[in-house]
Design a protein around this motif. Structure first.
Motif, PDB file in Angstrom:
ATOM      1  N   GLU A 119     -24.722 -48.697  98.927  1.00  0.00           N
ATOM      2  CA  GLU A 119     -23.707 -48.271  99.892  1.00  0.00           C
ATOM      3  C   GLU A 119     -22.813 -47.197  99.281  1.00  0.00           C
ATOM      4  OE1 GLU A 119     -21.591 -51.608 101.423  1.00  0.00           O
ATOM      5  OE2 GLU A 119     -23.374 -52.578 102.222  1.00  0.00           O
ATOM      6  N   ALA A 120     -23.454 -46.140  98.823  1.00  0.00           N
ATOM      7  CA  ALA A 120     -22.713 -45.025  98.233  1.00  0.00           C
ATOM      8  C   ALA A 120     -23.603 -43.799  98.238  1.00  0.00           C
ATOM      9  CB  ALA A 120     -22.290 -45.350  96.802  1.00  0.00           C
ATOM     10  N   ALA A 121     -22.973 -42.640  98.326  1.00  0.00           N
ATOM     11  CA  ALA A 121     -23.723 -41.395  98.266  1.00  0.00           C
ATOM     12  C   ALA A 121     -24.060 -41.092  96.807  1.00  0.00           C
ATOM     13  CB  ALA A 121     -22.903 -40.258  98.858  1.00  0.00           C
ATOM     14  N   PRO A 122     -25.305 -40.747  96.503  1.00  0.00           N
ATOM     15  CA  PRO A 122     -25.643 -40.399  95.115  1.00  0.00           C
ATOM     16  C   PRO A 122     -24.977 -39.084  94.728  1.00  0.00           C
ATOM     17  CG  PRO A 122     -27.494 -39.936  96.585  1.00  0.00           C
ATOM     18  CD  PRO A 122     -26.465 -40.658  97.403  1.00  0.00           C
ATOM     19  N   ALA A 123     -24.723 -38.925  93.436  1.00  0.00           N
ATOM     20  CA  ALA A 123     -24.061 -37.710  92.950  1.00  0.00           C
ATOM     21  C   ALA A 123     -24.875 -36.461  93.274  1.00  0.00           C
ATOM     22  CB  ALA A 123     -23.842 -37.822  91.439  1.00  0.00           C
ATOM     23  N   SER A 124     -26.178 -36.623  93.444  1.00  0.00           N
ATOM     24  CA  SER A 124     -27.059 -35.477  93.669  1.00  0.00           C
ATOM     25  C   SER A 124     -26.920 -34.863  95.056  1.00  0.00           C
ATOM     26  CB  SER A 124     -28.520 -35.893  93.442  1.00  0.00           C
ATOM     27  OG  SER A 124     -28.826 -37.057  94.176  1.00  0.00           O
ATOM     28  N   ALA A 232     -36.965 -22.261 100.311  1.00  0.00           N
ATOM     29  CA  ALA A 232     -35.967 -22.425  99.248  1.00  0.00           C
ATOM     30  C   ALA A 232     -36.655 -22.651  97.904  1.00  0.00           C
ATOM     31  CB  ALA A 232     -35.032 -23.579  99.593  1.00  0.00           C
ATOM     32  N   LYS A 233     -35.873 -23.019  96.901  1.00  0.00           N
ATOM     33  CA  LYS A 233     -36.420 -23.202  95.552  1.00  0.00           C
ATOM     34  C   LYS A 233     -36.426 -24.690  95.196  1.00  0.00           C
ATOM     35  CE  LYS A 233     -31.982 -22.800  93.143  1.00  0.00           C
ATOM     36  NZ  LYS A 233     -31.206 -22.080  92.105  1.00  0.00           N
ATOM     37  N   PRO A 234     -37.335 -25.120  94.329  1.00  0.00           N
ATOM     38  CA  PRO A 234     -37.364 -26.527  93.917  1.00  0.00           C
ATOM     39  C   PRO A 234     -36.033 -26.951  93.295  1.00  0.00           C
ATOM     40  CG  PRO A 234     -39.382 -25.417  93.249  1.00  0.00           C
ATOM     41  CD  PRO A 234     -38.448 -24.345  93.743  1.00  0.00           C
ATOM     42  N   GLY A 235     -35.602 -28.162  93.629  1.00  0.00           N
ATOM     43  CA  GLY A 235     -34.383 -28.720  93.052  1.00  0.00           C
ATOM     44  C   GLY A 235     -33.123 -28.454  93.834  1.00  0.00           C
ATOM     45  N   LEU A 236     -33.202 -27.601  94.874  1.00  0.00           N
ATOM     46  CA  LEU A 236     -31.995 -27.320  95.652  1.00  0.00           C
ATOM     47  C   LEU A 236     -31.502 -28.587  96.357  1.00  0.00           C
ATOM     48  CD1 LEU A 236     -30.107 -24.968  96.551  1.00  0.00           C
ATOM     49  CD2 LEU A 236     -31.508 -24.820  98.623  1.00  0.00           C
ATOM     50  N   LEU A 237     -32.433 -29.401  96.816  1.00  0.00           N
ATOM     51  CA  LEU A 237     -32.109 -30.676  97.464  1.00  0.00           C
ATOM     52  C   LEU A 237     -33.071 -31.721  96.917  1.00  0.00           C
ATOM     53  CD1 LEU A 237     -30.439 -32.105  99.716  1.00  0.00           C
ATOM     54  CD2 LEU A 237     -32.305 -31.537 101.295  1.00  0.00           C
ATOM     55  N   LYS A 238     -32.523 -32.834  96.442  1.00  0.00           N
ATOM     56  CA  LYS A 238     -33.365 -33.820  95.755  1.00  0.00           C
ATOM     57  C   LYS A 238     -33.843 -34.948  96.660  1.00  0.00           C
ATOM     58  CE  LYS A 238     -31.627 -33.156  91.053  1.00  0.00           C
ATOM     59  NZ  LYS A 238     -30.939 -31.884  91.327  1.00  0.00           N
ATOM     60  N   HIS A 239     -33.114 -35.233  97.736  1.00  0.00           N
ATOM     61  CA  HIS A 239     -33.439 -36.374  98.588  1.00  0.00           C
ATOM     62  C   HIS A 239     -33.579 -35.937 100.044  1.00  0.00           C
ATOM     63  CE1 HIS A 239     -32.123 -38.592  95.088  1.00  0.00           C
ATOM     64  NE2 HIS A 239     -30.904 -38.097  95.209  1.00  0.00           N
TER      65      HIS A 239
END
Length: 365
Positions: A119-124, A232-239
């Motif tokens: 129940e929390a947003a990940p830092a990523s 886009a580029k890899p790693g811009l969004l992780k989830h």
């Protein structure tokens, strides 16, 4: 005259291909007939999130097929990759849901079905811009890349000896004494032993045209969805990010899929500038970093929707050798492996992977 297949499947989307796999692995001779090219409709067009949007808001019959499918996918993806060299890109990247006003229902669903959550947003997801309401993160939820999954499945089935007849439209059924003896297609007549309709959004139209005098009806209608892809580029969004009724999906190559609409407009698959602008504005507001990347694709697909929101997976109660597996709406890939297994269980008279009653043709008529 060629020997007919044990199983003839009309419809080469994800349901048809996964069903063909089940029967081929059981030793049956299988033929798949498609009105165009297999896998080019809703199965190809979808986002590939392996979880329904807000499953706790849907009928439990949906989750009943989702959970075993999620358990089957890792092995399925590995098997396809090893057999064909085509990676379906099954990726347990996790799902962040930004707004959950019904958080208690969500928690209960996760606890009941053994789905991990926080129940929390990940830092990523710090680069996202939005107002979170009871954010929920499901770290084990995966995605799969639809076109690669379908391409891999096709090659896998060809390796198993499954026959494909493409660009062949179903025109008529030859039925006598509660048995289908042959079907007429736009490319000729095909003798059948057992016929399965996995015809997606076209199922209702086919059913009413070819079985018009039967009391039993199948209410499956097309529902259009439009989507975009940012290069886009890899790693811009992780989830994967679900925000309201729309989402972002990060592909392994860096592309970010944006979806999607729900449009009731028949079999019209045209994309529109208005929807393109709406989806692009949503994506840029949620992830401002996308402003530096172009939209490379805009497409649409036709989902097979049902009035009650539950697919039909059943043997026809009157025609001895006719079955149907259709009406999965937005969740064809998500429910696919268990749906195909259930269909095969019913036809082969095996113990069913899940209780079959919710998906019966006669359950709603």
């Amino acid at each position: 005259m060629p020997i007919p297949a044990d199983i003839t499947i009309v419809g080469g989307g994800i349901m048809g291909l996964l069903s063909a796999r089940e029967f081929a692995l059981a030793g049956a001779k299988v033929c798949v007939i498609d009105q165009s090219q297999p896998g080019r409709e809703a199965s190809w067009a979808g986002g590939g999130i392996l979880l329904p949007l807000y499953p706790w808001r849907q009928d439990p019959a949906i989750s009943q097929l989702v959970i075993p499918s999620l358990q089957l996918y890792p092995k399925l993806a590995e098997e396809l990759y090893e057999n064909t060299g085509i990676d379906p890109e099954w990726d347990p990247c996790g799902l962040f849901i930004s707004q959950n006003p019904d958080l208690d229902l969500a928690n209960d669903w996760c606890n009941n079905y053994g789905v991990r959550y926080s129940e929390a947003a990940p830092a990523s997801v710090a680069e996202l811009q939005g107002q979170w309401i009871n954010p929920l993160f499901l770290p084990g939820i995966a995605q799969i890349r639809n076109p690669r999954l379908l391409k891999s499945l096709m090659q896998y089935l060809l390796n198993l000896g499954v026959e494909f007849i493409q660009n062949s439209r179903l025109l008529n059924l030859d039925i006598t004494q509660q048995q289908i003896h042959s079907i007429t297609t736009s490319t000729g007549k095909v003798t059948v032993d057992h016929l399965i309709l996995t015809t997606g959004a076209w199922t209702g139209e086919i059913w009413s045209a070819l079985l018009p005098n039967r009391e039993l009806t199948v209410d499956v209608q097309p529902v259009k969805g439009q989507m975009l892809l940012f290069d886009a580029k890899p790693g811009l969004l992780k989830h994967i990010v679900l925000d309201g009724d729309r989402y972002l999906i990060p592909r392994q190559d860096g592309g970010i899929v944006v979806g999607s609409t729900v449009e009731h407009c028949g079999f019209d698959k045209q994309t529109t500038d208005q929807v393109r602008a709406e989806l692009q504005a949503f994506a840029l507001q949620l992830l401002p970093a996308l402003k530096d990347y172009p939209v490379s694709h805009h497409w649409s697909g036709l989902r097979p929707g049902t009035a009650h929101g539950i697919p039909y997976i059943d043997n026809h109660p009157e025609i001895n050798n006719l079955s149907v597996c259709a009406g999965h709406f937005r969740n064809g890939l998500t429910m696919g492996p268990a749906s195909a297994r259930l269909l095969a269980d019913l036809i082969c008279k095996r113990t069913c992977i899940v209780p079959p009653e919710p998906y019966q043709l006669r359950a709603y008529h």
